[in-house]
Design a protein around this motif. Structure first.
Motif, PDB file in Angstrom:
ATOM      1  N   UNK A 117      -3.149   5.554   8.683  1.00 39.78           N
ATOM      2  CA  UNK A 117      -4.326   4.872   9.215  1.00 39.78           C
ATOM      3  C   UNK A 117      -5.658   5.058   8.816  1.00 39.78           C
ATOM      4  N   UNK A 118      -6.058   4.100   8.212  1.00 35.21           N
ATOM      5  CA  UNK A 118      -7.414   4.424   7.531  1.00 35.21           C
ATOM      6  C   UNK A 118      -8.452   4.653   8.745  1.00 35.21           C
ATOM      7  N   UNK A 119      -9.539   5.835   8.461  1.00 32.48           N
ATOM      8  CA  UNK A 119     -10.241   6.179   9.378  1.00 32.48           C
ATOM      9  C   UNK A 119     -11.366   5.225  10.016  1.00 32.48           C
ATOM     10  N   UNK A 120     -11.581   4.362   9.018  1.00 35.93           N
ATOM     11  CA  UNK A 120     -12.594   3.125   9.216  1.00 35.93           C
ATOM     12  C   UNK A 120     -11.896   2.110  10.134  1.00 35.93           C
ATOM     13  N   UNK A 121     -10.663   1.938   9.872  1.00 37.71           N
ATOM     14  CA  UNK A 121      -9.892   1.035  10.643  1.00 37.71           C
ATOM     15  C   UNK A 121      -9.839   1.290  11.969  1.00 37.71           C
ATOM     16  N   UNK A 122      -9.489   2.723  12.181  1.00 34.98           N
ATOM     17  CA  UNK A 122      -9.266   3.324  13.436  1.00 34.98           C
ATOM     18  C   UNK A 122     -10.600   3.021  14.297  1.00 34.98           C
ATOM     19  N   UNK A 123     -11.641   3.479  13.639  1.00 39.65           N
ATOM     20  CA  UNK A 123     -12.849   3.443  14.194  1.00 39.65           C
ATOM     21  C   UNK A 123     -13.429   2.291  14.664  1.00 39.65           C
ATOM     22  N   UNK A 124     -13.067   1.092  13.892  1.00 37.11           N
ATOM     23  CA  UNK A 124     -13.350  -0.243  14.440  1.00 37.11           C
ATOM     24  C   UNK A 124     -12.304  -0.544  15.294  1.00 37.11           C
ATOM     25  N   UNK A 125     -11.295  -0.886  14.990  1.00 38.56           N
ATOM     26  CA  UNK A 125     -10.297  -1.669  15.528  1.00 38.56           C
ATOM     27  C   UNK A 125      -9.800  -0.894  16.899  1.00 38.56           C
ATOM     28  N   UNK A 126      -9.733   0.336  16.609  1.00 33.87           N
ATOM     29  CA  UNK A 126      -9.218   1.167  18.082  1.00 33.87           C
ATOM     30  C   UNK A 126     -10.395   1.074  18.912  1.00 33.87           C
ATOM     31  N   UNK A 127     -11.441   1.172  18.732  1.00 32.81           N
ATOM     32  CA  UNK A 127     -12.565   1.104  19.607  1.00 32.81           C
ATOM     33  C   UNK A 127     -12.678  -0.461  20.224  1.00 32.81           C
ATOM     34  N   UNK A 128     -12.297  -1.292  19.540  1.00 36.75           N
ATOM     35  CA  UNK A 128     -12.622  -2.655  19.812  1.00 36.75           C
ATOM     36  C   UNK A 128     -11.219  -3.070  20.812  1.00 36.75           C
TER      37      UNK A 128
END
Length: 241
Positions: free
Chosen positions: A75-86
């Motif tokens: 899991x890319x950290x930037x992906x988790x930061x955006x999509x996880x929070x969304x």
């Protein structure tokens, strides 16, 4: 829609944007909610090229449970930061597409990144795109993801200043067509700017009517996506595996 069909449709979305040249090397991410509360969602794994993604490659994640150990490496950290929070904070959002397409990203770098209504594609976005003007580097923390989601302010699109664009929707078909048309609109606007001639901007009344007309034909967006999937089915059905 069940998880199996969501996987197929999201994989098709990746393949199609690769064909359209709107991918960014092996970066950028799409996600689609699976559970009713929106917190369980599908997303592409870290650094896999869009043109190779299959339905079975997509990760099933839980917004309340950060990836651990082996899964964290996928899991890319930037992906988790955006999509996880969304998906944690906005359960009504079922699909989110984040890209750095050339024309939309170019418009995002302008002092005024508004998509000015100069014809019907650009008018689709009249007063309907939130703007974030506080780019601070890679969005790789949960706080930054939460800040970006807050910038939507009830809108479904976010022009990420000096960065790219985020489109959200109720379905993959609607999100696909919206991202396609947003990039098309930015291409038209960028070419118009390049002429160095004054823009003939539509009146607020005409722009608003046009935007409302777009909102009344969501089935057009779905039909566009289904037609594009049929092309994939004929030419490279491997995406559905």
């Amino acid at each position: 829609m069940n998880e199996h069909q969501l996987r197929i449709d999201l994989a098709a979305c990746f393949r199609l944007f690769a064909r359209l040249g709107m991918h960014e090397a092996v970066a950028n991410h799409f996600s689609a909610a699976v559970s009713p509360d929106g917190k369980r969602f599908l997303m592409n794994r870290k650094w896999q090229h869009f043109s190779t993604i299959r339905a079975s490659d997509l990760l099933l994640l839980d917004a309340d449970s950060p990836p651990q150990t082996a899964a964290a490496g996928a899991v890319d950290p930037t992906a988790w930061a955006i999509h996880g929070q969304l998906h944690r904070r906005a359960p009504h959002i079922r699909v989110a597409l984040h890209l750095h397409p050339v024309y939309a990203t170019a418009i995002s770098t302008l002092e005024d990144p508004a998509i000015k209504p100069i014809e019907q594609n650009t008018a689709r976005y009249f007063n309907r795109v939130a703007v974030d003007g506080n780019f601070g580097g890679m969005a790789d923390t949960e706080d930054e993801g939460a800040r970006l989601i807050a910038q939507l302010q009830g809108k479904s699109r976010l022009m990420m200043g000096n960065h790219g664009v985020l489109v959200t929707a109720a379905s993959i078909g609607e999100a696909f067509d919206d991202m396609y048309t947003l990039e098309r609109a930015c291409q038209i606007l960028a070419i118009a700017y390049a002429t160095c001639q004054p823009l003939k901007v539509l009146s607020d009344e005409v722009a608003e009517k046009t935007a409302q007309d777009w909102e009344g034909i969501r089935d057009f967006s779905v039909a566009h996506f289904e037609e594009m999937k049929r092309i994939l089915d004929r030419e490279d059905p491997s995406y559905a595996h």
